[in-house]
Design a protein around this motif. Structure first.
Motif, PDB file in Angstrom:
ATOM      1  N   GLU B 193       0.841  -1.204   0.000  1.00 62.36           N
ATOM      2  CA  GLU B 193       0.000   0.000   0.000  1.00 62.36           C
ATOM      3  C   GLU B 193       0.883   1.265   0.000  1.00 62.36           C
ATOM      4  O   GLU B 193       0.593   2.239  -0.710  1.00 62.36           O
ATOM      5  CB  GLU B 193      -0.885  -0.044   1.252  1.00 62.36           C
ATOM      6  CG  GLU B 193      -1.933   1.047   1.316  1.00 62.36           C
ATOM      7  CD  GLU B 193      -2.690   1.024   2.653  1.00 62.36           C
ATOM      8  OE1 GLU B 193      -2.658  -0.010   3.358  1.00 62.36           O
ATOM      9  OE2 GLU B 193      -3.296   2.059   2.985  1.00 62.36           O
ATOM     10  N   ILE B 194       1.944   1.219   0.782  1.00 61.98           N
ATOM     11  CA  ILE B 194       2.854   2.372   0.857  1.00 61.98           C
ATOM     12  C   ILE B 194       3.467   2.657  -0.519  1.00 61.98           C
ATOM     13  O   ILE B 194       3.520   3.809  -0.973  1.00 61.98           O
ATOM     14  CB  ILE B 194       3.975   2.109   1.906  1.00 61.98           C
ATOM     15  CG1 ILE B 194       3.374   2.174   3.313  1.00 61.98           C
ATOM     16  CG2 ILE B 194       5.131   3.112   1.764  1.00 61.98           C
ATOM     17  CD1 ILE B 194       4.300   1.683   4.419  1.00 61.98           C
ATOM     18  N   ILE B 195       3.864   1.582  -1.196  1.00 59.71           N
ATOM     19  CA  ILE B 195       4.479   1.736  -2.525  1.00 59.71           C
ATOM     20  C   ILE B 195       3.456   2.269  -3.532  1.00 59.71           C
ATOM     21  O   ILE B 195       3.725   3.233  -4.263  1.00 59.71           O
ATOM     22  CB  ILE B 195       5.075   0.386  -3.003  1.00 59.71           C
ATOM     23  CG1 ILE B 195       6.259  -0.027  -2.104  1.00 59.71           C
ATOM     24  CG2 ILE B 195       5.499   0.460  -4.464  1.00 59.71           C
ATOM     25  CD1 ILE B 195       6.742  -1.457  -2.295  1.00 59.71           C
ATOM     26  N   GLU B 196       2.291   1.658  -3.533  1.00 62.88           N
ATOM     27  CA  GLU B 196       1.242   2.075  -4.482  1.00 62.88           C
ATOM     28  C   GLU B 196       0.938   3.564  -4.352  1.00 62.88           C
ATOM     29  O   GLU B 196       0.866   4.296  -5.338  1.00 62.88           O
ATOM     30  CB  GLU B 196      -0.054   1.306  -4.190  1.00 62.88           C
ATOM     31  CG  GLU B 196      -0.228   0.074  -5.063  1.00 62.88           C
ATOM     32  CD  GLU B 196      -1.416  -0.773  -4.594  1.00 62.88           C
ATOM     33  OE1 GLU B 196      -1.361  -1.984  -4.819  1.00 62.88           O
ATOM     34  OE2 GLU B 196      -2.374  -0.204  -3.990  1.00 62.88           O
ATOM     35  N   LYS B 197       0.773   3.987  -3.108  1.00 65.56           N
ATOM     36  CA  LYS B 197       0.406   5.392  -2.865  1.00 65.56           C
ATOM     37  C   LYS B 197       1.529   6.339  -3.271  1.00 65.56           C
ATOM     38  O   LYS B 197       1.270   7.404  -3.841  1.00 65.56           O
ATOM     39  CB  LYS B 197       0.034   5.589  -1.398  1.00 65.56           C
ATOM     40  CG  LYS B 197      -1.326   4.991  -1.089  1.00 65.56           C
ATOM     41  CD  LYS B 197      -1.746   5.205   0.342  1.00 65.56           C
ATOM     42  CE  LYS B 197      -3.237   4.840   0.474  1.00 65.56           C
ATOM     43  NZ  LYS B 197      -3.639   4.733   1.868  1.00 65.56           N
ATOM     44  N   ALA B 198       2.766   5.934  -2.975  1.00 68.57           N
ATOM     45  CA  ALA B 198       3.905   6.783  -3.352  1.00 68.57           C
ATOM     46  C   ALA B 198       3.983   6.916  -4.870  1.00 68.57           C
ATOM     47  O   ALA B 198       4.234   8.003  -5.407  1.00 68.57           O
ATOM     48  CB  ALA B 198       5.200   6.194  -2.797  1.00 68.57           C
ATOM     49  N   HIS B 199       3.750   5.798  -5.541  1.00 72.78           N
ATOM     50  CA  HIS B 199       3.834   5.806  -7.006  1.00 72.78           C
ATOM     51  C   HIS B 199       2.776   6.718  -7.643  1.00 72.78           C
ATOM     52  O   HIS B 199       3.005   7.286  -8.709  1.00 72.78           O
ATOM     53  CB  HIS B 199       3.700   4.379  -7.547  1.00 72.78           C
ATOM     54  CG  HIS B 199       4.967   3.572  -7.367  1.00 72.78           C
ATOM     55  ND1 HIS B 199       5.043   2.224  -7.619  1.00 72.78           N
ATOM     56  CD2 HIS B 199       6.214   3.930  -6.941  1.00 72.78           C
ATOM     57  CE1 HIS B 199       6.279   1.785  -7.375  1.00 72.78           C
ATOM     58  NE2 HIS B 199       6.994   2.805  -6.951  1.00 72.78           N
ATOM     59  N   GLN B 200       1.647   6.858  -6.963  1.00 70.22           N
ATOM     60  CA  GLN B 200       0.620   7.768  -7.494  1.00 70.22           C
ATOM     61  C   GLN B 200       1.135   9.206  -7.574  1.00 70.22           C
ATOM     62  O   GLN B 200       0.636  10.010  -8.347  1.00 70.22           O
ATOM     63  CB  GLN B 200      -0.634   7.727  -6.608  1.00 70.22           C
ATOM     64  CG  GLN B 200      -1.470   6.461  -6.813  1.00 70.22           C
ATOM     65  CD  GLN B 200      -2.512   6.274  -5.715  1.00 70.22           C
ATOM     66  OE1 GLN B 200      -2.874   7.229  -5.020  1.00 70.22           O
ATOM     67  NE2 GLN B 200      -2.987   5.049  -5.563  1.00 70.22           N
ATOM     68  N   TYR B 201       2.132   9.504  -6.739  1.00 74.90           N
ATOM     69  CA  TYR B 201       2.716  10.858  -6.764  1.00 74.90           C
ATOM     70  C   TYR B 201       4.052  10.877  -7.494  1.00 74.90           C
ATOM     71  O   TYR B 201       4.791  11.851  -7.439  1.00 74.90           O
ATOM     72  CB  TYR B 201       2.892  11.372  -5.332  1.00 74.90           C
ATOM     73  CG  TYR B 201       1.580  11.675  -4.657  1.00 74.90           C
ATOM     74  CD1 TYR B 201       0.992  12.952  -4.738  1.00 74.90           C
ATOM     75  CD2 TYR B 201       0.894  10.682  -3.958  1.00 74.90           C
ATOM     76  CE1 TYR B 201      -0.216  13.218  -4.139  1.00 74.90           C
ATOM     77  CE2 TYR B 201      -0.322  10.932  -3.351  1.00 74.90           C
ATOM     78  CZ  TYR B 201      -0.868  12.204  -3.446  1.00 74.90           C
ATOM     79  OH  TYR B 201      -2.081  12.478  -2.843  1.00 74.90           O
ATOM     80  N   GLY B 202       4.366   9.763  -8.126  1.00 79.70           N
ATOM     81  CA  GLY B 202       5.613   9.703  -8.890  1.00 79.70           C
ATOM     82  C   GLY B 202       6.850   9.526  -8.029  1.00 79.70           C
ATOM     83  O   GLY B 202       7.980   9.647  -8.516  1.00 79.70           O
ATOM     84  N   ALA B 203       6.649   9.250  -6.730  1.00 77.21           N
ATOM     85  CA  ALA B 203       7.813   9.062  -5.843  1.00 77.21           C
ATOM     86  C   ALA B 203       8.322   7.632  -5.948  1.00 77.21           C
ATOM     87  O   ALA B 203       7.559   6.717  -6.252  1.00 77.21           O
ATOM     88  CB  ALA B 203       7.421   9.371  -4.405  1.00 77.21           C
ATOM     89  N   LYS B 204       9.610   7.453  -5.703  1.00 72.75           N
ATOM     90  CA  LYS B 204      10.209   6.123  -5.698  1.00 72.75           C
ATOM     91  C   LYS B 204      10.293   5.630  -4.251  1.00 72.75           C
ATOM     92  O   LYS B 204      10.344   6.438  -3.314  1.00 72.75           O
ATOM     93  CB  LYS B 204      11.608   6.149  -6.318  1.00 72.75           C
ATOM     94  CG  LYS B 204      11.638   6.684  -7.751  1.00 72.75           C
ATOM     95  CD  LYS B 204      10.775   5.855  -8.681  1.00 72.75           C
ATOM     96  CE  LYS B 204      10.786   6.417 -10.097  1.00 72.75           C
ATOM     97  NZ  LYS B 204       9.634   5.947 -10.888  1.00 72.75           N
ATOM     98  N   VAL B 205      10.345   4.297  -4.101  1.00 77.50           N
ATOM     99  CA  VAL B 205      10.269   3.728  -2.760  1.00 77.50           C
ATOM    100  C   VAL B 205      11.382   2.710  -2.516  1.00 77.50           C
ATOM    101  O   VAL B 205      11.632   1.833  -3.348  1.00 77.50           O
ATOM    102  CB  VAL B 205       8.906   3.027  -2.531  1.00 77.50           C
ATOM    103  CG1 VAL B 205       8.803   2.520  -1.084  1.00 77.50           C
ATOM    104  CG2 VAL B 205       7.764   3.968  -2.849  1.00 77.50           C
ATOM    105  N   LEU B 206      12.026   2.850  -1.355  1.00 71.22           N
ATOM    106  CA  LEU B 206      12.990   1.848  -0.893  1.00 71.22           C
ATOM    107  C   LEU B 206      12.389   1.112   0.302  1.00 71.22           C
ATOM    108  O   LEU B 206      11.886   1.739   1.237  1.00 71.22           O
ATOM    109  CB  LEU B 206      14.312   2.500  -0.471  1.00 71.22           C
ATOM    110  CG  LEU B 206      15.355   1.537   0.128  1.00 71.22           C
ATOM    111  CD1 LEU B 206      16.762   1.909  -0.384  1.00 71.22           C
ATOM    112  CD2 LEU B 206      15.364   1.530   1.648  1.00 71.22           C
ATOM    113  N   ILE B 207      12.439  -0.214   0.240  1.00 71.03           N
ATOM    114  CA  ILE B 207      11.994  -1.023   1.369  1.00 71.03           C
ATOM    115  C   ILE B 207      13.219  -1.636   2.033  1.00 71.03           C
ATOM    116  O   ILE B 207      13.990  -2.353   1.400  1.00 71.03           O
ATOM    117  CB  ILE B 207      11.033  -2.148   0.910  1.00 71.03           C
ATOM    118  CG1 ILE B 207       9.819  -1.574   0.168  1.00 71.03           C
ATOM    119  CG2 ILE B 207      10.591  -3.002   2.105  1.00 71.03           C
ATOM    120  CD1 ILE B 207       8.928  -0.658   0.981  1.00 71.03           C
TER     121      ILE B 207
END
Lengths: 144, 414
Positions: B193-207
């Motif tokens: 969910e965290i990744i999906e939401k970040a991607h909606q704003y074009g942000a990249k995600v590190l887990i």
């Protein structure tokens, strides 16, 4: 001249020898010694009275009465308070000179390292240093 | 106490324990109970043997050599890369970069991604449950680039407050870095969910998967994670080996991190061109023996079965939560609904150092302190906790030993 500090150290070594190297009993004993020591007043537990170099919080204060030093200590952990209480017992009511000249050998003789680990042993070393620093400061005061 | 487990599971567990030589020793004349697995797991014999074997028969520097040993070492090293690819389900093995651990993996991304993609005014989101190694690199990046760090808060159970995350996200969000599971509390975060939401704003995600890799299924493609990191030594492998997964397009666009051998394509004094991924990010001679032996650790996990591991560890966590939680004066810290096998607690009026020291006297190894999560400890108004963390080789009997010792300590100090 009898060396009061060494007499006290010998007594501690004797007490610990009864515990026969049992890890758990030894630590319980150290904590028990700490429990017997009166708590410091909360307002005395200041940043300034903290011993530097200890992971736990140890507060130490020293007073000079009739040329002899009395110590007052407390800690936020039971084992450290017990350790500090051993040093108070060794150094209390001695002259600054006696404290400065003392060679503290009881931790090594009872194998303290083995019971409390390297980190706490380093902290214990910092405590001994702080007792001696107080003695230096109070000696200067005596000579003024 | 294993009566509730099906017999074949108990047998399998005995088989698992037998593979870890370090567990069969006495500490202070008591059987070792190793509950510090979130700090590092113990190593099965096959991992230890592989290190010995590598140095005894195959040792050479990798990639450049033409001789047989170099060839063997290179093949062994690259085999682990393929195994990691399968372990996390990366689409290609070039997306798997070897580092020396999760901390280095995160630092690499913070520098090499930050250098190219982060600008003044951008925002980076982390969470309250992060390890210092997933906080400080982002603080440094923010300072360097004039970006701002935002933090997702947690509730009293230690779960991220997702509504607050929603509020933090904006067009300014450039990057989000959160852990898969918390090292201090065990909380499993809703990373998909965290990744999906970040991607909606074009942000990249590190887990940061350091605490998840030994326990949870990882599928970087299904998660659509941009970066995923883990440490070999927390997955029954050697210390000094880490993984950085990154999507090819991002890794290619990023600047190099460290420079030196291996990472170059061509060097002249006028200009240097960089090697392809993954080698662009693997400057210098790596921990070859560690990487090679890590393959054995991953095979151990795969052969044991992640599902089976999860089943055993959940049983242990449940048992610890009940057994330790029943002791008067024990207050659990971190009561999230979804947790990896971490039980963190404080004891009323007793310092965690004293408990740790006393447990050691009983042969029980736990971790005490702030667990490199000082902001999280501040959130709970505590200095630190006692943390027992379980691995596949632990048993309920060991939890009983800890409980008994803990009761004795509390009785004494009260």
């Amino acid at each position: 001249m009898e060396n009061i500090i060494n007499q006290r150290q010998e007594k501690i070594i004797e007490e610990f020898s009864v515990l026969d190297g049992d890890q758990e009993m030894t630590i319980f004993y150290i904590m028990e010694l700490g429990q017997k020591l009166p708590d410091m007043d909360e307002e005395e537990k200041t940043e300034q009275n903290l011993v530097k170099g200890c992971q736990s919080k140890v507060w130490l204060m020293a007073h000079l009465t009739d040329g002899k030093v009395t110590f007052n200590t407390d800690s936020n952990t039971a084992i450290t308070k017990g350790l500090a209480s051993l040093l108070v017992r060794v150094f209390n009511n001695c002259t600054p000179d006696e404290i400065l000249q003392a060679e503290i050998y009881f931790p090594e003789r009872i194998g303290m390292n083995r019971y409390i680990g390297t980190q706490r042993s380093n902290g214990f070393g910092a405590m001994i240093k702080q007792f001696k620093l107080f003695a230096i400061a109070l000696k200067t005061k005596l000579n003024v | 106490m294993t009566a509730e487990l099906p017999i074949h599971t108990a047998e399998k567990l005995t088989g698992i324990r037998a593979q870890f030589p370090i567990l069969h020793q006495r500490i202070n004349n008591k059987p070792l109970v190793y509950f510090d697995n979130a700090a590092t797991t113990q190593k099965p014999q096959r991992v230890i043997d592989k290190i010995v074997h590598y140095y005894s028969t195959d040792n050479a520097n990798i990639h450049r050599g033409i001789h047989t040993l170099a060839e063997r070492a290179t093949i062994a090293y690259e085999t682990t890369r393929s195994t990691v690819q399968a372990f996390i389900n990366a689409s290609e093995k070039e997306e798997v970069i070897f580092t020396k651990g999760t901390s280095e993996s995160i630092n690499l991304v913070a520098f090499a991604f930050g250098e190219v993609f982060v600008q003044a005014g951008d925002e980076i989101i982390i969470s309250t449950v992060e390890h210092h190694s997933n906080i400080v690199p982002w603080q440094i990046l923010c300072e360097r680039k004039g970006a701002t760090l935002k933090v997702i808060p947690v509730d009293d159970a230690g779960e991220l407050i997702m509504d607050e995350y929603d509020k933090l996200l904006s067009a300014k969000t450039r990057f989000v870095a959160v852990n898969h599971a918390s090292n201090s509390l065990g909380t499993i975060n809703p990373i998909k969910e965290i990744i999906e939401k970040a991607h909606q704003y074009g942000a990249k995600v590190l887990i940061d998967g350091a605490q998840a890799a030994a326990h949870l299924e990882i599928d970087v493609q299904a998660l659509d994670a941009d970066f995923y990191t883990l440490s070999a030594h927390k997955v029954y492998g050697p210390t000094g080996v880490g993984i950085l997964y990154g999507k090819r397009a991002l890794l290619e666009a990023m600047s190099p991190y460290q420079s030196g051998g291996e990472m170059i394509s061509e060097v002249t004094f006028e200009k240097t061109t960089y090697n392809e991924i993954p080698y662009k990010f693997e400057a210098g001679t790596p921990n070859i023996a560690g990487v090679v032996a890590f393959n054995e650790a991953l095979e151990f996990v795969t052969e044991t079965g992640k599902e089976h591991i999860a089943q055993l560890e959940n049983m242990l966590l449940k048992y610890a939560t009940e057994t330790l939680g029943r002791i008067k004066g024990i207050v659990p810290v971190g009561t999230a609904r979804n947790k990896v096998s971490v039980y963190s607690f404080v004891a009323e009026g007793i310092h965690h150092f004293d408990i740790g020291q006393m447990l050691d006297a009983s042969g029980v190894a736990v971790r005490t302190g702030h667990h490199c999560t000082q902001p999280l400890m501040s959130r709970f108004n505590i200095e630190g906790t006692v943390r027992a963390s379980f691995a596949v080789y632990n048993t309920r009997e060991e939890i009983d030993i800890m409980a008994e010792s803990l009761e004795r300590i509390i009785r004494f100090l009260k």
